[in-house]
Enzyme design. Structure first.
Site, PDB file in Angstrom:
ATOM      1  NE  ARG A  90      -3.952  -2.079   0.266  1.00 21.45           N
ATOM      2  CZ  ARG A  90      -3.815  -3.189  -0.449  1.00 21.45           C
ATOM      3  NH1 ARG A  90      -2.779  -3.336  -1.260  1.00 21.45           N
ATOM      4  NH2 ARG A  90      -4.691  -4.154  -0.364  1.00 21.45           N
ATOM      5  CD  GLU A 145      -1.628   3.912  -6.082  1.00 20.83           C
ATOM      6  OE1 GLU A 145      -2.662   3.294  -6.454  1.00 20.83           O
ATOM      7  OE2 GLU A 145      -0.650   3.338  -5.604  1.00 20.83           O
ATOM      8  CG  HIS A 179      -1.612  -0.056  -7.612  1.00 20.93           C
ATOM      9  ND1 HIS A 179      -2.277   0.609  -6.612  1.00 20.93           N
ATOM     10  CD2 HIS A 179      -1.665  -1.371  -7.268  1.00 20.93           C
ATOM     11  CE1 HIS A 179      -2.704  -0.249  -5.698  1.00 20.93           C
ATOM     12  NE2 HIS A 179      -2.336  -1.459  -6.079  1.00 20.93           N
TER      13      HIS A 179
END
Length: 315
Positions: free
Chosen positions: A233, A262, A281
């Site tokens: 995370r 993000e 990601h």
């Protein structure tokens, strides 16, 4: 005919399967919570990825019966608000763990061998980059895992058996025998783990307060020759402190697949840090994992709407 509202794209195989099972599907026009709130309407089911599903979105969905998370992390889903409505929230447990583990190893190697910088150098005509600083061989180095869930266990297996690394791990909630079964030495104190790390890989989120698990103090315990990898995370690490250490030469390199926000704002410290590999990601973004996650969500929805208890409900 039940309707499933999908906040972000999922694998078309799962969408086709839902249609074959008699479901209607609707997708958010944009991957924003504002669009989701405006468009969720009378959907009985929701599939959401990293966008999550807020309390306001739940309030905007009067017919909602289940929220299926296309992944393992539900930190962006208003689980408590869903529970008050009796709406189960499910996770795609372990559907992406192998893919994320392989991404972790890829980032580890990219940082150790300066792959991204080398690629840029060749494209810019700098063949002499090969003389500008050696990479790091991982064989025999100590891999320190913060957290020891499914992903970290896969990483331990690949790094230990495949790369010949010594694997150590800190995870207070994992039983003693699990570490030995997966070839890792258990470390009781996170500070001791950090001091021994050649490569540090994060596999736990930041705590509920929003404070990073690894703050400036923790990062200062690492050796200057250490590498950091984060595929867990973005909130798990203080990116300003990480950048400061990289700029000062007090850390060898880092690789992050996740960031605190993000997409990142232009002033995100990681964007201007040297010796730092960044990816958007994509740890779980393999064909295999995307199919598994999407199909797990669909089956959870089908079970719920059929009156059964779906698998992997978040308590």
């Amino acid at each position: 005919m039940a309707t499933c509202f999908i906040t972000q794209p999922i694998h078309l195989r799962a969408v086709r399967f839902m249609h074959e099972q008699g479901f209607q599907t609707r997708f958010a026009s944009q991957p924003t919570m504002e669009a989701v709130i405006a468009e969720v309407g009378d959907a009985e089911a929701v599939i959401t990825r990293d966008l999550g599903f807020s309390a306001d979105a739940i309030a905007a969905a009067p017919c909602l019966r289940i929220i299926a998370c296309h992944g393992s992390g539900t930190n962006r889903i208003a689980v408590a608000a869903a529970a008050r409505r009796g709406i189960p929230v499910t996770r795609a447990v372990n559907a992406n763990s192998r893919s994320v583990a392989e991404m972790t190893i890829a980032l580890m190697l990219a940082a150790a061998r300066r792959i991204c910088a080398a690629d840029t150098a060749v494209r810019q005509g700098n063949w002499g980059f090969r003389y500008e600083g050696p990479g790091i061989e991982l064989h025999g180095r100590t891999l320190a895992l913060v957290g020891f869930g499914a992903i970290a266990r896969h990483v331990a297996q690949i790094a230990g058996a495949g790369l010949g690394m010594k694997v150590m791990a800190w995870s207070p909630s994992v039983p003693e025998d699990v570490f030995a079964a997966h070839g890792a030495e258990r470390v009781e104190d996170i500070g001791d783990l950090l001091r021994q790390a050649d490569v540090l890989s994060l596999h736990r989120p930041g705590d509920a307060s929003g404070r990073p698990l690894l703050d400036r103090h923790h990062l200062s315990l690492l050796n200057p020759s250490s590498l950091i990898v984060n595929t867990s995370r973005g909130s798990a690490i203080d990116t300003q402190a990480l950048r400061d250490l990289l700029v000062a030469g007090e850390l060898q390199a880092a690789a992050l697949d996740v960031l605190p926000h993000e997409p990142p704002a232009p002033d995100e410290p990681a964007l201007s840090a040297p010796s730092l590999v960044l990816t958007p990601h994509i740890g779980a973004t393999t064909e295999d994992a995307l199919v598994r996650m999407a199909m797990m969500c669909v089956h959870q929805i089908m079970d719920c709407l059929a009156g059964k208890t779906p698998a992997h409900v978040v308590s």
